[in-house]
Design a protein around this motif. Structure first.
Motif, PDB file in Angstrom:
ATOM      1  N   ALA A 172       0.834  -1.206   0.000  1.00 51.55           N
ATOM      2  CA  ALA A 172       0.000   0.000   0.000  1.00 51.55           C
ATOM      3  C   ALA A 172       0.868   1.254   0.000  1.00 51.55           C
ATOM      4  CB  ALA A 172      -0.927  -0.009   1.212  1.00 51.55           C
ATOM      5  N   LYS A 173       1.945   1.241   0.786  1.00 52.78           N
ATOM      6  CA  LYS A 173       2.837   2.400   0.838  1.00 52.78           C
ATOM      7  C   LYS A 173       3.606   2.563  -0.472  1.00 52.78           C
ATOM      8  CE  LYS A 173       3.322   2.331   5.860  1.00 52.78           C
ATOM      9  NZ  LYS A 173       4.212   2.091   7.021  1.00 52.78           N
ATOM     10  N   LEU A 174       3.991   1.463  -1.085  1.00 50.15           N
ATOM     11  CA  LEU A 174       4.667   1.538  -2.371  1.00 50.15           C
ATOM     12  C   LEU A 174       3.760   2.127  -3.439  1.00 50.15           C
ATOM     13  CD1 LEU A 174       6.563  -1.887  -2.409  1.00 50.15           C
ATOM     14  CD2 LEU A 174       7.615   0.385  -2.295  1.00 50.15           C
ATOM     15  N   GLU A 175       2.484   1.767  -3.385  1.00 48.59           N
ATOM     16  CA  GLU A 175       1.533   2.301  -4.354  1.00 48.59           C
ATOM     17  C   GLU A 175       1.395   3.816  -4.211  1.00 48.59           C
ATOM     18  OE1 GLU A 175      -1.858  -0.052  -3.448  1.00 48.59           O
ATOM     19  OE2 GLU A 175      -1.323  -1.673  -4.854  1.00 48.59           O
ATOM     20  N   VAL A 176       1.361   4.289  -2.968  1.00 44.72           N
ATOM     21  CA  VAL A 176       1.301   5.734  -2.726  1.00 44.72           C
ATOM     22  C   VAL A 176       2.579   6.400  -3.243  1.00 44.72           C
ATOM     23  CG1 VAL A 176       1.263   7.499  -0.926  1.00 44.72           C
ATOM     24  CG2 VAL A 176      -0.273   5.537  -0.771  1.00 44.72           C
ATOM     25  N   GLN A 177       3.709   5.767  -2.960  1.00 46.60           N
ATOM     26  CA  GLN A 177       4.994   6.309  -3.387  1.00 46.60           C
ATOM     27  C   GLN A 177       5.073   6.390  -4.908  1.00 46.60           C
ATOM     28  OE1 GLN A 177       8.261   4.153  -1.687  1.00 46.60           O
ATOM     29  NE2 GLN A 177       9.828   5.464  -2.586  1.00 46.60           N
ATOM     30  N   ALA A 178       4.638   5.309  -5.581  1.00 41.17           N
ATOM     31  CA  ALA A 178       4.666   5.293  -7.042  1.00 41.17           C
ATOM     32  C   ALA A 178       3.769   6.384  -7.620  1.00 41.17           C
ATOM     33  CB  ALA A 178       4.235   3.918  -7.557  1.00 41.17           C
ATOM     34  N   ALA A 179       2.591   6.553  -7.023  1.00 43.25           N
ATOM     35  CA  ALA A 179       1.679   7.593  -7.496  1.00 43.25           C
ATOM     36  C   ALA A 179       2.309   8.977  -7.349  1.00 43.25           C
ATOM     37  CB  ALA A 179       0.360   7.519  -6.737  1.00 43.25           C
ATOM     38  N   ALA A 180       3.027   9.191  -6.237  1.00 34.51           N
ATOM     39  CA  ALA A 180       3.678  10.475  -6.015  1.00 34.51           C
ATOM     40  C   ALA A 180       4.768  10.728  -7.049  1.00 34.51           C
ATOM     41  CB  ALA A 180       4.267  10.531  -4.604  1.00 34.51           C
ATOM     42  N   VAL A 181       5.554   9.703  -7.355  1.00 37.09           N
ATOM     43  CA  VAL A 181       6.621   9.873  -8.347  1.00 37.09           C
ATOM     44  C   VAL A 181       6.024  10.100  -9.736  1.00 37.09           C
ATOM     45  CG1 VAL A 181       8.661   8.840  -9.400  1.00 37.09           C
ATOM     46  CG2 VAL A 181       8.215   8.488  -6.976  1.00 37.09           C
ATOM     47  N   HIS A 182       4.939   9.402 -10.046  1.00 40.49           N
ATOM     48  CA  HIS A 182       4.257   9.647 -11.322  1.00 40.49           C
ATOM     49  C   HIS A 182       3.807  11.111 -11.409  1.00 40.49           C
ATOM     50  CE1 HIS A 182       4.109   5.932 -13.554  1.00 40.49           C
ATOM     51  NE2 HIS A 182       3.709   5.248 -12.500  1.00 40.49           N
TER      52      HIS A 182
END
Length: 231
Positions: A131-141
């Motif tokens: 879940a945290k990785l998904e948030v992180q990926a969305a932020a980098v996108h």
């Protein structure tokens, strides 16, 4: 094998690359790096940047080229890349691009010791990590989308790579959790047994001997040696 460098801080490499364009003062170097989104891959702060510039000057990779005065502001020292600095920049960057180096990320270390934790707890922890990785990926996108409005793709390759690796990690964890739920992870039953009883499963009793002396283990180490990048 990658050469041993006088300086190993990635910020030093970034400073040299930036000064390869034109002479700048340290504050301007930091501004340029941030404007190009390099803080996504390189830790940048003014205090350490000044220290890095001083170390680069000490080793002859940069030199003072002049001073700059704007209005009532104090004079700022301008630094430029020396010939030795250009050679070091080229060789260092070439090594980093071409030569894989064995790293020891903390998550990989945690995976190697995962049996210490109960399997059900691991499921919860890995689910939380995804879940945290998904948030992180969305932020980098989001960062990429903003930067792409102003910068060509060649300035953003490290950020593309970063988000790809985040998503790849999340995909691997999801696949592992799915295998664990389906009972497709060998050794998982023994793992649960060990956690429940505190006793090493009989089927694992000779595992240390296998890793030290077994023919299969020797073959594994040989094959791993072919794959593991030199340090």
């Amino acid at each position: 094998m990658a050469a041993r460098r006088k300086l190993g801080n990635p910020l030093a490499l970034a400073v040299m690359a930036t000064l390869g364009e034109r002479p700048m003062h340290p504050y301007e170097i930091a501004q340029v790096l941030r404007q190009r989104g390099k803080e996504q891959s390189i830790k940048i702060n003014y205090g350490s940047l000044y220290t890095v510039v001083q170390n680069l000057e000490k080793h002859g990779f940069v030199e003072v080229t002049g001073v700059q005065r704007q209005g009532n502001r104090p004079e700022r020292t301008l630094y430029g890349l020396t010939d030795a600095g250009r050679e070091e920049l080229h060789d260092w960057l070439s090594d980093l691009v071409a030569v894989p180096v064995r790293e020891y990320p903390s998550f990989e270390a945690a995976l190697s010791l995962l049996l210490v934790l109960p399997a059900d707890e691991v499921v919860g922890l890995l689910t939380e990590r995804v879940a945290k990785l998904e948030v992180q990926a969305a932020a980098v996108h989001g960062v990429l989308a903003r930067l792409r409005r102003d910068l060509p793709r060649v300035f953003l390759l490290e950020t593309e790579y970063q988000v790809h690796m985040i998503e790849a990690e999340a995909a691997w964890i999801r696949a592992f959790l799915d295998d664990l739920e389906r009972g497709a992870v060998s050794g998982a039953a023994e793992w649960r047994q060990w956690q429940a009883t505190g006793e090493m499963p009989d089927t694992w009793s000779g595992i240390d001997d296998l890793t030290r002396d077994g023919a299969a283990a020797r073959h594994f180490r040989e094959e791993l040696g072919k794959l593991t990048p030199p340090s």
